[in-house]
Write an enzyme that holds these catalytic residues in place. Structure first.
Site, short mmCIF file in Angstrom:
data_model
loop_
_atom_site.label_atom_id
_atom_site.label_comp_id
_atom_site.label_asym_id
_atom_site.label_seq_id
_atom_site.Cartn_x
_atom_site.Cartn_y
_atom_site.Cartn_z
N HIS A 1 8.18 -20.11 47.79
CA HIS A 1 7.27 -20.54 46.73
C HIS A 1 5.97 -20.95 47.41
O HIS A 1 6.00 -21.45 48.54
CB HIS A 1 7.93 -21.73 46.03
CG HIS A 1 7.24 -22.20 44.80
ND1 HIS A 1 6.10 -22.96 44.83
CD2 HIS A 1 7.53 -22.04 43.48
CE1 HIS A 1 5.73 -23.26 43.60
NE2 HIS A 1 6.57 -22.70 42.76
N ASP B 1 13.73 -26.33 51.48
CA ASP B 1 13.23 -26.53 50.12
C ASP B 1 14.42 -26.40 49.16
O ASP B 1 14.98 -25.32 48.98
CB ASP B 1 12.16 -25.46 49.85
CG ASP B 1 11.63 -25.52 48.42
OD1 ASP B 1 12.22 -26.22 47.57
OD2 ASP B 1 10.62 -24.85 48.15
N GLN C 1 15.35 -25.20 44.07
CA GLN C 1 16.21 -24.35 43.23
C GLN C 1 17.69 -24.49 43.54
O GLN C 1 18.52 -23.92 42.84
CB GLN C 1 15.80 -22.88 43.38
CG GLN C 1 14.41 -22.56 42.88
CD GLN C 1 14.24 -22.72 41.37
OE1 GLN C 1 15.21 -22.79 40.61
NE2 GLN C 1 13.01 -22.78 40.91
N LYS D 1 13.59 -30.22 37.78
CA LYS D 1 14.39 -28.98 37.74
C LYS D 1 15.88 -29.28 37.58
O LYS D 1 16.68 -28.40 37.33
CB LYS D 1 14.14 -28.15 39.00
CG LYS D 1 12.72 -27.60 39.04
CD LYS D 1 12.55 -26.53 40.08
CE LYS D 1 11.09 -26.25 40.39
NZ LYS D 1 10.44 -25.35 39.44
N CYS E 1 4.72 -17.91 41.46
CA CYS E 1 4.23 -18.66 42.64
C CYS E 1 4.87 -18.15 43.92
O CYS E 1 5.20 -18.94 44.82
CB CYS E 1 4.48 -20.16 42.49
SG CYS E 1 3.69 -20.87 41.06
N1 PLP Z 1 9.90 -24.56 45.73
C1 PLP Z 1 10.59 -23.78 44.91
C2 PLP Z 1 11.66 -22.89 45.47
C3 PLP Z 1 10.33 -23.79 43.53
O1 PLP Z 1 11.02 -22.99 42.71
C4 PLP Z 1 9.32 -24.65 43.05
C5 PLP Z 1 8.99 -24.67 41.61
O2 PLP Z 1 9.16 -23.71 40.90
C6 PLP Z 1 8.63 -25.46 43.94
C7 PLP Z 1 8.94 -25.39 45.29
C8 PLP Z 1 7.57 -26.40 43.49
O3 PLP Z 1 8.14 -27.40 42.72
P1 PLP Z 1 7.22 -28.52 42.03
O4 PLP Z 1 6.28 -27.76 41.13
O5 PLP Z 1 8.16 -29.36 41.28
O6 PLP Z 1 6.48 -29.20 43.12
#
Ligand code: PLP
Length: 408
Positions: A119, A197, A200, A223, A363
């Site tokens: 992301h 990270d 998900q 999430k 993203c």
């Molecule tokens: N990392 C992953 C794998 C994501 O799916 C997302 C959000 O869709 C993020 C980071 C960013 O999350 P946040 O917008 O809550 O900071």
């Protein structure tokens, strides 16, 4: 014992009030009443500025906030609450590590390894570190068909120069879980640290940061059915202790003189300004809600829904699913393309039929470029989705090409 899903759905006011099929859970999930109640209770009964006042309300606010930290610590099996830092979200947590750890530990000629499926939130901070330090950014690629990562290639990519490996546990586009423990071992063997990270993964599987041997682990409350605006940075104590704070001010200090300051102990050193105590209370409520249901039941349902969606899509000509052809390798995420039809048209037609799906680059533009597409449409399931919602999605999807003027 787990209840029928229709009983669980009653816990979600929005699902009861909204007639559309919400299948954009990878973007953000819905919240059960207990999460909303926990936030409201904070403001109605416990509100004072946490970590400050010694009067009863101030103590209550601090207790709510610190109790939430304990719930998070248990949820990801950290060894201490000192390792749990509340942030706004995954993105902020990664930025803390980039600014507070990486800028002080990465130098010119070093390497930072990320995967192609990150992301943007787990890419842009590392681009910044590479730009500022002169380090090189390198990429772990995945198999274009089944989204798997080849550990032999990862081993080749990690060198003595690698200082940080930053990788998602589950891709938000392809849904496949990465072998992060094995990658952590490879990183550690070369003296690098690993940031995982968990944005998900945490909504769908039990995470044990010690078993993963993650140096840093990050996720967002929203999430996993918690509130927006609350996230978590887990870091190993020995690393956090030696890091400078990212943001300064408020209760993150021990003492302040005219020209210098001594910072507070962990974890408060990293929590500048007034904290989101109501959000922390909501996150703790979301975690307890998940624990009351159990990941086993949630995973069983999510796999059933994913299988139903993928089997159904197979019967619709000209629709391609990205990633593995095994539903169990999707973590509830089904990203797809309809031949000749732009994903935004796909999602608009689905929306006109009452199905909420996300279209775009999710993203993750470098991943989409790697897969040779500009954008895709993504359906993502949570345990509370129903077979009927999947069927409505499939029924609408089957009509899209015809409605856009193409034959089947
Ligand atoms: N990392 C992953 C794998 C994501 O799916 C997302 C959000 O869709 C993020 C980071 C960013 O999350 P946040 O917008 O809550 O900071």
């Amino acid at each position: 014992m787990a209840k029928d899903v229709m009983e669980y759905r009653k816990d979600f006011p929005l699902l009861m009030n909204d007639t559309s099929a919400y299948i954009d859970n990878a973007a953000t999930s819905q919240r059960p009443q207990c999460v909303l109640d926990a936030e409201l209770k904070f403001y109605m009964e416990q509100n004072a500025n946490p970590l400050r006042g010694s009067y009863p309300l101030g103590v209550a606010a601090t207790e709510v906030y610190e109790d939430s930290r304990k719930v998070v610590k248990e949820f990801i099996n950290a060894s201490s609450t000192k390792e749990i830092i509340f942030t706004r979200n995954t993105s902020e947590s990664i930025n803390v590590v980039a600014y507070s750890y990486a800028l002080d530990n990465v130098k010119e000629g070093d390497e930072i390894l990320v995967s192609i499926m990150e992301h943007h939130s787990n890419l842009l901070p590392w681009q910044m570190v590479a730009d500022r330090t002169g380090a090189r950014l390198k990429f772990i690629e995945c198999d274009r068909d089944d989204a798997s990562v080849d550990l032999n290639k990862v081993e080749e990519l990690i060198t003595e120069r690698t200082k940080i490996v930053a990788i998602t546990q589950v891709s938000n586009v392809l849904g496949r879980e990465n072998p992060v423990r094995a990658i952590a071992d490879l990183a550690h063997a070369k003296g690098a640290v690993i940031l995982v990270d968990g944005a998900q993964s945490t909504p769908h599987m039990a995470v044990d940061v010690q078993a993963l041997d993650a140096d840093f682990f990050v996720f967002s409350g929203h999430k996993l059915m918690g509130p927006m605006g609350i996230g978590v940075l887990y870091g190993k104590k020995k690393l956090l202790k030696n890091m400078q704070p990212f943001l300064r001010g408020g209760e993150m200090i021990d003492s302040v003189q005219r020209e210098s300051a001594k910072f507070a102990e962990l974890p408060h050193k990293f929590e500048a300004g007034t904290v989101n105590a109501a959000g922390a209370a909501g996150l703790a409520a979301a975690i307890k809600y998940i624990q009351s249901i159990g990941f086993e039941y949630m995973q069983e349902r999510e796999l059933m829904l994913t299988t139903r969606a993928m089997e159904g899509i197979k019967k619709i000509p000209h629709v391609k699913v990205f990633g593995s052809d095994k539903p169990e390798e999707h973590t509830g995420i089904v990203t797809f393309a309809v031949d000749d039809v732009h994903p935004h048209d796909v999602s608009e037609i689905l929306a006109s039929d009452g199905v909420d799906c996300r279209a775009g680059h999710h993203c993750a533009q470098p991943l989409l470029q790697y897969l040779g597409v500009n954008s895709t449409t993504r359906a993502s399931f949570m345990f509370y989705n129903t077979e009927d919602e999947v069927d409505r999605f499939l029924k609408s999807l089957a009509t899209i090409r015809e409605r856009m003027g193409y034959g089947n």
